[in-house]
Write a protein that holds these residues in place. Sequence first.
Motif, PDB file in Angstrom:
ATOM      1  N   UNK A 278       0.809  -1.222   0.000  1.00 31.04           N
ATOM      2  CA  UNK A 278       0.000   0.000   0.000  1.00 31.04           C
ATOM      3  C   UNK A 278       0.845   1.275   0.000  1.00 31.04           C
ATOM      4  N   UNK A 279       2.164   1.145  -0.118  1.00 31.56           N
ATOM      5  CA  UNK A 279       3.053   2.299   0.008  1.00 31.56           C
ATOM      6  C   UNK A 279       2.688   3.415  -0.964  1.00 31.56           C
ATOM      7  N   UNK A 592      13.010  -6.142 -13.246  1.00 41.30           N
ATOM      8  CA  UNK A 592      12.167  -6.884 -12.312  1.00 41.30           C
ATOM      9  C   UNK A 592      11.743  -6.017 -11.146  1.00 41.30           C
ATOM     10  N   UNK A 593      12.641  -5.146 -10.697  1.00 45.08           N
ATOM     11  CA  UNK A 593      12.360  -4.330  -9.519  1.00 45.08           C
ATOM     12  C   UNK A 593      13.195  -3.057  -9.589  1.00 45.08           C
ATOM     13  N   UNK A 599      11.472   9.169  -2.500  1.00 40.01           N
ATOM     14  CA  UNK A 599      10.118   9.101  -3.037  1.00 40.01           C
ATOM     15  C   UNK A 599       9.994   9.956  -4.290  1.00 40.01           C
ATOM     16  N   UNK A 600      10.762  11.056  -4.353  1.00 38.00           N
ATOM     17  CA  UNK A 600      10.725  11.906  -5.546  1.00 38.00           C
ATOM     18  C   UNK A 600      11.218  11.140  -6.769  1.00 38.00           C
ATOM     19  N   UNK A 601      12.302  10.389  -6.608  1.00 37.61           N
ATOM     20  CA  UNK A 601      12.804   9.566  -7.710  1.00 37.61           C
ATOM     21  C   UNK A 601      11.804   8.487  -8.092  1.00 37.61           C
ATOM     22  N   UNK A 602      11.196   7.842  -7.085  1.00 32.95           N
ATOM     23  CA  UNK A 602      10.226   6.775  -7.346  1.00 32.95           C
ATOM     24  C   UNK A 602       9.009   7.307  -8.091  1.00 32.95           C
ATOM     25  N   UNK A 603       8.520   8.459  -7.680  1.00 32.75           N
ATOM     26  CA  UNK A 603       7.333   9.030  -8.307  1.00 32.75           C
ATOM     27  C   UNK A 603       7.595   9.408  -9.764  1.00 32.75           C
ATOM     28  N   UNK A 611       5.302   1.904 -14.357  1.00 33.52           N
ATOM     29  CA  UNK A 611       5.819   0.682 -13.744  1.00 33.52           C
ATOM     30  C   UNK A 611       4.971   0.331 -12.527  1.00 33.52           C
ATOM     31  N   UNK A 612       4.765  -0.955 -12.287  1.00 30.64           N
ATOM     32  CA  UNK A 612       3.966  -1.433 -11.166  1.00 30.64           C
ATOM     33  C   UNK A 612       4.556  -0.901  -9.854  1.00 30.64           C
ATOM     34  N   UNK A 613       3.765  -0.142  -9.113  1.00 26.25           N
ATOM     35  CA  UNK A 613       4.265   0.470  -7.880  1.00 26.25           C
ATOM     36  C   UNK A 613       4.683  -0.567  -6.831  1.00 26.25           C
ATOM     37  N   UNK A 614       4.120  -1.779  -6.926  1.00 27.40           N
ATOM     38  CA  UNK A 614       4.499  -2.830  -5.981  1.00 27.40           C
ATOM     39  C   UNK A 614       5.937  -3.291  -6.212  1.00 27.40           C
ATOM     40  N   UNK A 615       6.484  -2.946  -7.382  1.00 30.74           N
ATOM     41  CA  UNK A 615       7.855  -3.355  -7.692  1.00 30.74           C
ATOM     42  C   UNK A 615       8.830  -2.179  -7.581  1.00 30.74           C
TER      43      UNK A 615
END
Length: 829
Positions: A278-279, A592-593, A599-603, A611-615
Amino acid sequence: MNHDVLEKNLLRPATRSALDELTHVPGAQPRAPRGPLRTDQDVRIAIVHDWLVTYAGAEKVLEQMIACFPDADLFSLVDFLDDRSFLRGKPVTTSFIQKLPRARSKYRAYLPLMPLAIEQLDVSAYDVVISSSHAVAKGILTGPDQVHISYVHSPIRYAWDLQHQYLQQSKLTHGPKSVLARLILHYIRNWDIRTANSVDSFISNSAFIARRIKKVYQRDAQVIFPPVDVDAFSLCTQKEDFYLTASRMVPYKKIDLIVEAFARMPTRKLVVIGDGPEMAKIRAKAGPNVEILGYQPFEVLKDHMSRAKAFVFAAEEDFGISVVEAQACGTPVIAFGKGGALETVRDLSGPQPTGMFFDRQDAEAIVAAVERFDELAQRFVPADCRANAEQFSAERFRERLFAHVRAAVPALRGVTLPPYVQYVPNPPGLEHSEREGQHELPADLPRILAVDQSGVLGGAELSLLEIVKALRSRVEVVLFDDGPFRSELAKTGVAVNVLDAGVLKNIRKQGGSLPKGQALKGLLALVRATAQRARAADVIYANTQRAMVIGAVAGKLVRRPVVWHLRDIVSAEHFGGKQLAIIKWCARLGLKHVIANSAASAQAFAQLTQFDSKRIDVVFNGISAEPFDALRAVPQATLRERLKLPRDAFLVGSFSRLARWKGQHVLLEAMVLNPQMHAVLVGAALFGEDQYEVELHAFVAAHGLGERVHFLGFQHDIPACMCAVDAVVHTSITPEPFGRVIVEGMLARRPVVAARAGGVLEIIDDHENGILCTPGDAHALADTLAELRSNDELREKLVENGYRSALSRFGTQSYVDGVARILKDVART
């Protein structure tokens, strides 16, 4: 149970070895009992646990069961534990599910087979069977001369009251698969009720679960609260102005509701610790007053629990260990008024309250509860919270569990609870100080091929160096260029291969022509060479963007999963259009991951690639405090003399390669406005940015700053340079993915001023552990530096808070643990 039978079987402890076949036929001859396990006990005991895959609440109960009965034998459906220390070195007999395909990662998918599997575990040679059950362990087959005591964490929730929620989350509400799932759950419910008849005595972990047991099985249960390691927490009476919640981020924990509630209360700060599926949803709801730290090691969690104003808990839990842990720190609790929390928190209706409840799982109810808590905060005394938590201690659990078993087994009534001995897995002769100094590698760590494009020591390379130091026995490194980085890697003893990148050296993030003709052959050669080395690895770990491209193709060729450690904000401000297109292509082709450094880089990556946020996981860079702490006793004057810096000036340091987007020109413009200060520029033009360095020198000459601006070039000893200055500035004019220099400045115990953008916002709380300025605004930077120079109290506050936050949030231990955990999980699947 027949007492005579027990008496005949004195000194005959027994177990059975791991199953040789996938199934055991009921009625077959039991395995011969093995020799005596101990000489002061005459009752043979087996402990049966559902599954062993992690160390969570149920496993903490199991740990204390083993402490009560140290010679008991263990049985479980599967055993895929990495950290086995809580089992005290005991072997585990497992079921046929252990050998089924992908059981390590998909064991829950074998739920339909679990009733059959638990019945195949042969415990017929034991006098007493203790099951630790939240699924099927209580269904173990026992005979009329055996005592079966079942500690029930909960009846199978997804087969009973949570069936509809389980079907919705699994998207099994309609269609043939839904019908099949409902039939299986119906079968499991019938089986669950039938097997309750074979239990001689039920124990529940709360009165809430006891009521469930009564409703489902029509049996009474004695309540023995699960053990909480309250001794691991200490009473803290000084609370700070923030709230805390900590949990695995899964739907029923309702962390999203807590974050949503605090988004409506912008003047109140919330800290969130934990990670999970849920992150992304939770981050999307967070406002600037919500700080999401992700997964953190125990010491960081404990520190925040100790200092928090209150712990917020919105789940309907069977018990809720974290609620008790918070109280053990003297921290009151704001909890959803249902489930186990009603038994562990004393509310305002009675004396010595330790928390308060809200009656609905929605944001409005949480807001109202927090506001009421603020009004009545003086009613909660830390010492009362601690005293309430102590009744749930592990020692109390052992005493009550042992007494219950002893009362149920006549042959044990003259036996006393064995003294608790802390299990130490280290070999004899290893001193405590030696154990403390080691970074213990996770069990089953995969073989890792780490790939990096650079030979210079940039931020990405320094971060990779920390990983290699810790995991070097399982890592091989491939570089696409030679340089100081290779030398530093070689010092760790890791194997390093330098491949010729050819024309790839000239490709920049901002764009440029892609390789053609002969250059393409060189590119393919690089892929082949990387693929060849990847064959001996379980996972490819790409540390930079160019390494990711090569790694993604190489991984596809040799069928190895690829993890990209994303250390950039993949946007048009940082990358050219062709490079962004390649990143999107690689995300679809072979990643794969992704591990993001903020979080700024991830967003930004998720927005670009879908990309699937779960990965995608956020793991903050880890930076060792040791080289900075080593300089604490060295006078600043000594460091300045060594670096040929003025002894008495107020020095402002910039630590970065010389590049326009890093914004060193903004600092020089601020120096024009601040004639009382000097600027120290540490760094060189590394990637074709020599013209920018020429422009900086020209600006200094044109404005007569020659005596107040000190270009130190590339420096190996960054800690010494930082400790030599009075303040550290970060002046990037475009969003920074992370901001390593900020954390380093905090560790050097220097006040930090940074540009308000990107990952910086996840490090600095404005005017608490640093100061934020508008990117590119030289006037604002000049004013802030002038305030720092004149305000001793502000500098001391920033230094103290900065050092503490750097240690707790950006330590190398949590960084290495986070990366290792992800690499291990990816290699498994």
